[in-house]
Design a protein around this motif. Sequence first.
Motif, PDB file in Angstrom:
ATOM      1  N   UNK A  99       0.837  -1.208   0.000  1.00  0.00           N
ATOM      2  CA  UNK A  99       0.000   0.000   0.000  1.00  0.00           C
ATOM      3  C   UNK A  99       0.869   1.254   0.000  1.00  0.00           C
ATOM      4  N   UNK A 100       1.919   1.276   0.827  1.00  0.00           N
ATOM      5  CA  UNK A 100       2.802   2.447   0.891  1.00  0.00           C
ATOM      6  C   UNK A 100       3.525   2.668  -0.442  1.00  0.00           C
ATOM      7  N   UNK A 101       3.937   1.585  -1.089  1.00  0.00           N
ATOM      8  CA  UNK A 101       4.590   1.720  -2.394  1.00  0.00           C
ATOM      9  C   UNK A 101       3.614   2.262  -3.435  1.00  0.00           C
ATOM     10  N   UNK A 102       2.369   1.775  -3.400  1.00  0.00           N
ATOM     11  CA  UNK A 102       1.356   2.255  -4.354  1.00  0.00           C
ATOM     12  C   UNK A 102       1.089   3.740  -4.131  1.00  0.00           C
ATOM     13  N   UNK A 103       0.910   4.141  -2.863  1.00  0.00           N
ATOM     14  CA  UNK A 103       0.663   5.549  -2.558  1.00  0.00           C
ATOM     15  C   UNK A 103       1.851   6.400  -2.986  1.00  0.00           C
ATOM     16  N   UNK A 104       3.066   5.904  -2.761  1.00  0.00           N
ATOM     17  CA  UNK A 104       4.250   6.650  -3.162  1.00  0.00           C
ATOM     18  C   UNK A 104       4.306   6.861  -4.667  1.00  0.00           C
ATOM     19  N   UNK A 105       3.981   5.816  -5.422  1.00  0.00           N
ATOM     20  CA  UNK A 105       3.991   5.915  -6.885  1.00  0.00           C
ATOM     21  C   UNK A 105       2.893   6.865  -7.358  1.00  0.00           C
ATOM     22  N   UNK A 106       1.707   6.800  -6.719  1.00  0.00           N
ATOM     23  CA  UNK A 106       0.600   7.705  -7.081  1.00  0.00           C
ATOM     24  C   UNK A 106       1.005   9.157  -6.843  1.00  0.00           C
ATOM     25  N   UNK A 107       1.697   9.420  -5.741  1.00  0.00           N
ATOM     26  CA  UNK A 107       2.143  10.786  -5.441  1.00  0.00           C
ATOM     27  C   UNK A 107       3.135  11.264  -6.488  1.00  0.00           C
ATOM     28  N   UNK A 108       4.055  10.391  -6.907  1.00  0.00           N
ATOM     29  CA  UNK A 108       5.035  10.757  -7.939  1.00  0.00           C
ATOM     30  C   UNK A 108       4.325  11.103  -9.249  1.00  0.00           C
ATOM     31  N   UNK A 109       3.362  10.263  -9.640  1.00  0.00           N
ATOM     32  CA  UNK A 109       2.616  10.508 -10.875  1.00  0.00           C
ATOM     33  C   UNK A 109       1.815  11.799 -10.774  1.00  0.00           C
ATOM     34  N   UNK A 110       1.180  12.035  -9.620  1.00  0.00           N
ATOM     35  CA  UNK A 110       0.388  13.255  -9.428  1.00  0.00           C
ATOM     36  C   UNK A 110       1.267  14.493  -9.495  1.00  0.00           C
ATOM     37  N   UNK A 111       2.456  14.402  -8.926  1.00  0.00           N
ATOM     38  CA  UNK A 111       3.397  15.529  -8.972  1.00  0.00           C
ATOM     39  C   UNK A 111       3.763  15.868 -10.407  1.00  0.00           C
ATOM     40  N   UNK A 112       4.096  14.848 -11.197  1.00  0.00           N
ATOM     41  CA  UNK A 112       4.480  15.092 -12.593  1.00  0.00           C
ATOM     42  C   UNK A 112       3.302  15.618 -13.414  1.00  0.00           C
ATOM     43  N   UNK A 113       2.102  15.111 -13.132  1.00  0.00           N
ATOM     44  CA  UNK A 113       0.911  15.587 -13.840  1.00  0.00           C
ATOM     45  C   UNK A 113       0.640  17.052 -13.531  1.00  0.00           C
ATOM     46  N   UNK A 114       0.779  17.427 -12.243  1.00  0.00           N
ATOM     47  CA  UNK A 114       0.570  18.819 -11.857  1.00  0.00           C
ATOM     48  C   UNK A 114       1.591  19.730 -12.522  1.00  0.00           C
ATOM     49  N   UNK A 115       2.833  19.286 -12.574  1.00  0.00           N
ATOM     50  CA  UNK A 115       3.886  20.096 -13.205  1.00  0.00           C
ATOM     51  C   UNK A 115       3.576  20.320 -14.678  1.00  0.00           C
ATOM     52  N   UNK A 116       3.141  19.259 -15.375  1.00  0.00           N
ATOM     53  CA  UNK A 116       2.798  19.397 -16.794  1.00  0.00           C
ATOM     54  C   UNK A 116       1.606  20.340 -16.977  1.00  0.00           C
ATOM     55  N   UNK A 117       0.630  20.265 -16.058  1.00  0.00           N
ATOM     56  CA  UNK A 117      -0.550  21.128 -16.162  1.00  0.00           C
ATOM     57  C   UNK A 117      -0.172  22.596 -15.983  1.00  0.00           C
ATOM     58  N   UNK A 118       0.718  22.865 -15.035  1.00  0.00           N
ATOM     59  CA  UNK A 118       1.146  24.245 -14.806  1.00  0.00           C
ATOM     60  C   UNK A 118       1.994  24.765 -15.964  1.00  0.00           C
ATOM     61  N   UNK A 119       2.812  23.888 -16.523  1.00  0.00           N
ATOM     62  CA  UNK A 119       3.668  24.311 -17.635  1.00  0.00           C
ATOM     63  C   UNK A 119       2.870  24.606 -18.897  1.00  0.00           C
TER      64      UNK A 119
END
Length: 244
Positions: A90-110
């Motif tokens: 579960x912790x690994x899944x949440x960690x990966x989801x956070x990484x993906x969300x971070x990259x998605x947010x960065x692309x949206x702002x850019x």
Amino acid sequence: MGKINGCIKCLFIFFNVVFAILGCVLVYLAVQATAFSHQVMAMGGPSLAWSWVFVLGVLILPVLGIVAACMEKELIFKIFAGFMVVGMIIMLIFGIVVVVSRNTLKDSLDTASAEATKYFIEDKDMRRVLMGFEQSAHCCGVVSSSDWGNNIPQSCECKMQNTGFPFSSGCKAKPWGASGPDQIYATSCSSVFFVIVDLIFKIIMGFCFTFAILALLALLMSILMIHQIRKHDSGGSSMAMKSY
């Protein structure tokens, strides 16, 4: 003589006691946060129900580990080890989801469009929020200073004593033909916002991956103690700790 090596048993109990205390602290914080959960949900925020699942897990699992170590029962250790496997995944899944969300947010702002920034400029309330953020974070415009068109507000004014702190990359001259302060912040507010959010994402990622590693260590220790219990029950001696 016990079935489990004394040093390993004491170390295992010690770390579980530490996490049980952490669980009590998290329960207290969760109780305090529950008082604001209805307001958060009313504003469109996420429910805090899942936080209780995590908090109770942090509190109950260490207690289960302490009971398993004290009773030296293989079945209880197997149950504890099973929960550690689930928790690690579960912790690994949440960690990966956070990484993906971070990259998605960065692309949206850019790639923020003019229509997206127009809402902040034209809406009176959001305009006030943006101008307040510009003053405190030393930035100008959502994506760039051109978001304000030819009427750049005083909140974008860049003074020498403010440049470079905490996020601003310095001053630049206002666009030619625009009204407003002569020197404005060179940094966009979306860049500043991402710096702040990125810090939060990194903290959450570190939290998730740290708990995944700790769950893995607890799993390995459980497997070792299960092996010692089986060896003792089969007539062998408990594994001795090598002294250095």
